[in-house]
Design an enzyme around this catalytic site. Structure first.
Site, PDB file in Angstrom:
ATOM      1  N   TYR A   1       8.959  50.939   8.475  1.00 54.37           N
ATOM      2  CA  TYR A   1       8.201  52.191   8.394  1.00 54.37           C
ATOM      3  C   TYR A   1       8.417  52.808   7.016  1.00 54.37           C
ATOM      4  O   TYR A   1       9.515  53.261   6.694  1.00 54.37           O
ATOM      5  CB  TYR A   1       8.675  53.135   9.499  1.00 54.37           C
ATOM      6  CG  TYR A   1       7.944  54.460   9.603  1.00 54.37           C
ATOM      7  CD1 TYR A   1       6.759  54.717   8.942  1.00 54.37           C
ATOM      8  CD2 TYR A   1       8.469  55.466  10.412  1.00 54.37           C
ATOM      9  CE1 TYR A   1       6.101  55.929   9.065  1.00 54.37           C
ATOM     10  CE2 TYR A   1       7.829  56.692  10.552  1.00 54.37           C
ATOM     11  CZ  TYR A   1       6.648  56.914   9.868  1.00 54.37           C
ATOM     12  OH  TYR A   1       6.006  58.126   9.993  1.00 54.37           O
TER      13      TYR A   1
ATOM     14  N   LYS B   1       4.440  49.543   8.507  1.00 54.49           N
ATOM     15  CA  LYS B   1       3.669  50.767   8.755  1.00 54.49           C
ATOM     16  C   LYS B   1       3.631  51.536   7.441  1.00 54.49           C
ATOM     17  O   LYS B   1       4.626  52.107   7.001  1.00 54.49           O
ATOM     18  CB  LYS B   1       4.312  51.611   9.855  1.00 54.49           C
ATOM     19  CG  LYS B   1       3.555  52.922  10.135  1.00 54.49           C
ATOM     20  CD  LYS B   1       4.294  53.789  11.146  1.00 54.49           C
ATOM     21  CE  LYS B   1       3.563  55.116  11.350  1.00 54.49           C
ATOM     22  NZ  LYS B   1       4.298  56.031  12.260  1.00 54.49           N
TER      23      LYS B   1
END
Length: 306
Positions: free
Chosen positions: A135, A164
């Site tokens: 992330y 992400k």
């Protein structure tokens, strides 16, 4: 090569009872509702899920509820802690709870140089054999994993299978798309860059407003993936005033408020967050009500079938 993270994955909100405890009954119902709309898995305990306000046992209880509710569909929790030790422990406990993937965040509060951040994510990614999404959210976490650093991590960890990307810079998507090893998927991490991200090569979306509008979110993603840009543009134009709520300081409060406005959730948040002020509520309600008054009809057949 197996694709683990293709499609729409809700960054599910954490519902609270009036006494501040987690509402597991609604959590179960909410996850199933979004899966029934065509989502591919659930991402709990992230920024939108208020993971940093939950203690370890509460996190494990959330995961147990979701694993049981989804009956085999992927549960991919956000893994973050103040310490590397804490993040590693949560990763291992998530695997033991039956989760099918992990989303690895930088540590809360402390952010530093690449050497320290790499040591942290190396330890967490290596803690299990589960497929991992890295992330990258430099705005929220003050840690920016640059494309060349992500490529290095992917080359060193066979189970790093997704990124992400939440920098809100779509150039990052195109930069990563051309350099990541085969089998590492790109996921859009901010709601109001979905169409641009898919056009740049993203194959997944970890979404926020999907908590209130799952059918519209899935259709927007599928239209974009199918290259049906005229239809996607119309739906995107309708959705954007609400999608932009995902990129501001009070995105958690706003998205939970939208859930309440559409009759599927509560605006309750956990301190230090407080619910919206009267003026913030007025502005947000006007945006939602205008959207509901002009809610588009969705396709009645699968996107790919037309």
């Amino acid at each position: 090569m197996t694709k683990y993270f293709e499609g729409v994955f809700p960054a599910i909100t954490t519902p609270f009872n009036t006494d501040g405890s987690v509402d597991h009954g609604f959590l179960r119902e909410h996850a199933k509702w979004m899966m029934d709309a065509g989502c591919k898995g659930i991402v709990p305990l992230g920024s939108l899920g208020e993971g940093n306000t939950l203690d370890h046992d509460e996190k494990l209880a959330v995961l147990a509820t979701l694993v049981d509710a989804l009956n085999g569909a992927p549960v991919i929790p956000g893994i973050a802690s103040l310490s590397t030790h804490g993040a590693v422990a949560l990763a291992r406990d998530a695997q033991a709870a039956g989760c099918q993937g992990l989303m690895v965040l930088p540590p809360y509060v402390y952010s530093s140089d690449w050497r320290e951040m790499k040591a942290h994510v190396d330890a967490v990614i290596s803690a299990t054999e589960l497929p991992v999404i890295l992330y990258n959210n430099p705005v929220a976490y003050r840690t920016d994993f640059l494309p060349e650093q992500i490529v290095q991590l992917a080359g060193e960890h066979a189970n790093l299978r997704g990124v992400k990307e939440s920098s809100a810079d779509v150039r990052r998507v195109t930069a990563l798309k051309g350099t990541l090893p085969q089998g590492v998927e790109l996921l859009v991490g901010v709601d109001d860059a979905l169409v641009e991200g898919v056009q740049g090569g993203a194959t997944g979306w970890i979404a926020g407003l999907v908590n209130a509008f799952p059918a519209e979110s899935v259709e927007l993603f599928e239209l974009s993936r199918a290259g049906r840009m005229e239809e996607a543009a119309k739906l995107y134009h309708w959705f954007l005033p609400m999608l932009r709520m995902d990129t501001v300081l009070k995105f958690v409060q706003l998205i939970k408020f939208v859930q309440e406005e559409v009759g599927h959730g509560s605006s309750r948040v956990r301190a230090p967050r407080l619910e919206l002020t009267a003026e913030e509520t007025r502005v947000a309600r006007a945006t939602v009500q205008e959207a509901l008054a002009n809610r588009p009809a969705l396709a009645t057949t699968a996107v790919g079938a037309k």
